[in-house]
Design an enzyme around this catalytic site. Structure first.
Site, mmCIF file in Angstrom:
data_model
loop_
_atom_site.group_PDB
_atom_site.id
_atom_site.type_symbol
_atom_site.label_atom_id
_atom_site.label_comp_id
_atom_site.label_asym_id
_atom_site.label_seq_id
_atom_site.Cartn_x
_atom_site.Cartn_y
_atom_site.Cartn_z
ATOM 1 N N GLU A 6 15.817 -7.439 22.882
ATOM 2 C CA GLU A 6 15.618 -7.334 25.138
ATOM 3 C C GLU A 6 16.410 -7.037 25.201
ATOM 4 O O GLU A 6 17.084 -7.345 26.246
ATOM 5 C CB GLU A 6 14.922 -9.057 24.991
ATOM 6 C CG GLU A 6 14.224 -8.755 25.785
ATOM 7 C CD GLU A 6 13.520 -10.546 25.878
ATOM 8 O OE1 GLU A 6 13.332 -10.512 24.877
ATOM 9 O OE2 GLU A 6 12.857 -10.601 26.879
ATOM 10 N N LYS B 30 12.147 -20.552 25.836
ATOM 11 C CA LYS B 30 12.751 -19.626 25.182
ATOM 12 C C LYS B 30 13.547 -18.484 25.826
ATOM 13 O O LYS B 30 13.862 -17.819 25.363
ATOM 14 C CB LYS B 30 11.282 -18.560 24.927
ATOM 15 C CG LYS B 30 11.127 -17.402 23.758
ATOM 16 C CD LYS B 30 11.369 -16.037 24.547
ATOM 17 C CE LYS B 30 11.729 -14.529 23.284
ATOM 18 N NZ LYS B 30 12.363 -13.365 24.384
ATOM 19 N N ASP C 33 24.536 -19.374 13.350
ATOM 20 C CA ASP C 33 23.588 -19.421 12.662
ATOM 21 C C ASP C 33 22.490 -20.031 13.597
ATOM 22 O O ASP C 33 22.686 -21.422 14.081
ATOM 23 C CB ASP C 33 23.113 -20.932 11.116
ATOM 24 C CG ASP C 33 22.472 -21.501 10.560
ATOM 25 O OD1 ASP C 33 21.582 -20.604 11.432
ATOM 26 O OD2 ASP C 33 22.040 -21.749 9.756
ATOM 27 N N HIS D 64 12.184 -5.948 34.288
ATOM 28 C CA HIS D 64 12.100 -5.497 32.826
ATOM 29 C C HIS D 64 10.983 -3.763 32.465
ATOM 30 O O HIS D 64 11.782 -3.179 31.958
ATOM 31 C CB HIS D 64 10.265 -6.136 32.730
ATOM 32 C CG HIS D 64 11.274 -6.979 31.519
ATOM 33 N ND1 HIS D 64 12.018 -7.738 31.504
ATOM 34 C CD2 HIS D 64 11.018 -7.338 29.861
ATOM 35 C CE1 HIS D 64 12.005 -8.646 30.011
ATOM 36 N NE2 HIS D 64 11.385 -7.542 29.584
HETATM 37 C C1 MEV Z 1 11.129 -13.266 27.655
HETATM 38 O O1 MEV Z 1 12.219 -13.158 27.101
HETATM 39 C C2 MEV Z 1 11.577 -14.960 28.037
HETATM 40 C C3 MEV Z 1 10.834 -15.536 29.398
HETATM 41 O O2 MEV Z 1 9.388 -16.044 29.460
HETATM 42 C C4 MEV Z 1 11.313 -16.802 29.896
HETATM 43 C C5 MEV Z 1 10.452 -17.301 31.395
HETATM 44 O O3 MEV Z 1 9.478 -17.945 31.020
HETATM 45 O O4 MEV Z 1 11.184 -18.036 31.055
HETATM 46 C C6 MEV Z 1 10.998 -14.717 31.061
#
Ligand code: MEV
Length: 425
Positions: free
Chosen positions: A81, A265, A281, A379
């Protein structure tokens, strides 16, 4: 960080590799493990899993500016990413204003589970297991004398009665096992498998499952950082606006599981990338992280953000971190070995401290962007490069096609194809 570091991302790839080797005090040949020629070969991979027909590459980038417990660390990250490595490096630079990251790790104690069924008197069987505690711990220690010599081994037992289940009442025996610098799955699984006959003879029941728990709640890593208020202002945003926006964004994740999942995430973007780079892992780490985030019943944020008495932004992250520096792919995969050398961690605990610090930095990168200009702007440039490659751009065309699409605000594969067609005429 050494001089010239600011231009690091502009250097050609080999120059970057040379500089990193120099900074790390390693021969540049050691970093050849990060190339297709010097990395994992199909022949080696053939010894790792079944039915191998090849290997699969992913980008490995270096996150910079990390200072963890006063030590400057170069952090290898494996991730597909865009923006993650840049985001971590940038936030680590902001954290330098407050001395970097301050991290700790608890003892490397893992949990092995045994399910004991068909018990005539489950409550009494539970107490009998405690009566035989010493014997159980001794038997578990007899399984791995090397680990015991290194200072690890069985530490404790814990037994719970599950009174009602579709399989009737049963006991769960937890063996607490210190695995030192290993991830620990093999050591723990061997120990609980070997203990089964003894546990059956003590309880009169039938031992069914014998397996490690990935909810490694006794093997936690914690990191905190302070971002000086002044370091937060940028563009049209005042430092207070950025700080308060980050805290409000965290409050959203702290109170809402839908947001917490995405927030966590973002943390895992940083955590997994280092876990993967070091051959650990990442599914185990993911499982542990999310189960830990839900440990109080409601799924919530793994991190916290607030302000200190001086108004600076303070953040912390605490999560299970079952990573090893010995055993498994960490020693077999040449790139994992090189990644561990680069990080220079002397133990699994030190590696865990670095990883949790990267998770915290990554979380900050996402919250700072989300609380201000949104994440798409940052991004887009990198995303545009991927779109250009997908549209068939050659290496020397990628940058120009990407730039053109960003200028036109049309980052789409069909547009990239049109541009390439135009140029080929
Ligand atoms: C994207 O890979 C991760 C985000 O969505 C994390 C977040 O929203 O805090 C930008």
């Amino acid at each position: 960080m050494p001089e010239g570091a600011a231009k690091f991302y502009d250097l050609p790839l080999d120059e970057r590799r040379k500089l990193i080797a120099e900074w790390a005090g390693l021969p540049v040949e050691d970093l050849a493990a990060f190339t297709p020629e010097g990395g994992l070969t199909a022949e080696l991979a053939d010894h790792m899993i079944e039915n191998v027909i090849g290997v699969y590459g992913l980008p490995l980038g270096i996150a910079r500016n990390f200072r963890v417990n006063g030590r400057d660390v170069l952090v290898p990250m494996v991730i597909e990413e865009p923006s993650v490595v840049a985001g971590a490096s940038f936030m680590a630079r902001l954290a330098l204003s407050g001395g970097g990251f301050f991290a700790t790790a608890s003892a490397p104690e893992m949990i092995g589970q045994m399910q004991i069924l068909d018990l005539p008197d489950p409550a009494a069987a539970r107490l009998k297991l405690y009566e035989h505690r010493e014997e159980i711990l001794e038997a578990a220690n007899a399984v791995d004398s090397v680990l015991v010599k290194l200072g690890g081994g069985a530490r404790e037992i814990d037994v719970r009665l599950i009174e009602t289940s579709p399989a009737g009442p049963f006991l769960v025996l937890h063996l607490i096992y210190d695995v030192r610098d290993a991830m620990g799955a093999n050591a723990v699984n061997t120990a609980v498998e070997r203990l089964a006959p003894l546990v059956e003879s003590i309880t009169g029941g039938r031992v069914h499952l014998r397996i490690l728990s990935n909810l490694a709640e006794r093997r936690l890593a914690r990191s905190r950082c302070t971002i000086m208020l002044d370091a937060l202002a940028f563009g049209e945003y005042s430092a207070e606006q950025v700080r308060d926006g980050i805290i409000e964004a965290w409050a959203f994740a702290a109170s809402d599981p839908y947001r917490a999942a995405t927030h966590n995430k973002g943390i895992m973007n940083g955590v997994d990338a280092v876990v993967m780079a070091t051959g650990n892992d990442w599914r185990a780490i993911e499982a542990g992280a999310h189960a830990f985030a839900a440990r109080r019943g409601a799924y919530t944020s793994l991190s916290t953000w607030g302000k200190d008495a001086e108004g600076n932004l303070v953040g912390s992250l605490e999560m299970p971190m079952a990573v090893g520096t010995v055993g498994g792919a960490t020693r077999v995969h040449p790139a994992a070995r090189a990644a561990l050398k680069l990080i220079g961690a002397q133990s699994a605990a030190e590696l865990a401290q670095v990883i949790v610090s990267v998770g915290l930095a990554q979380n900050l990168a996402a919250l700072r962007a989300l609380a201000t200009e949104g994440i798409q702007r940052g991004h887009m440039n990198l995303h545009a490069r991927q779109v250009a490659i997908a549209a068939g751009a050659e290496a020397n065309q990628v940058e120009a096609v990407a730039r053109r699409m960003v200028e036109e605000k049309a980052v789409r594969i069909d547009r990239a194809q049109e541009i390439l067609k135009e140029w080929s005429k």
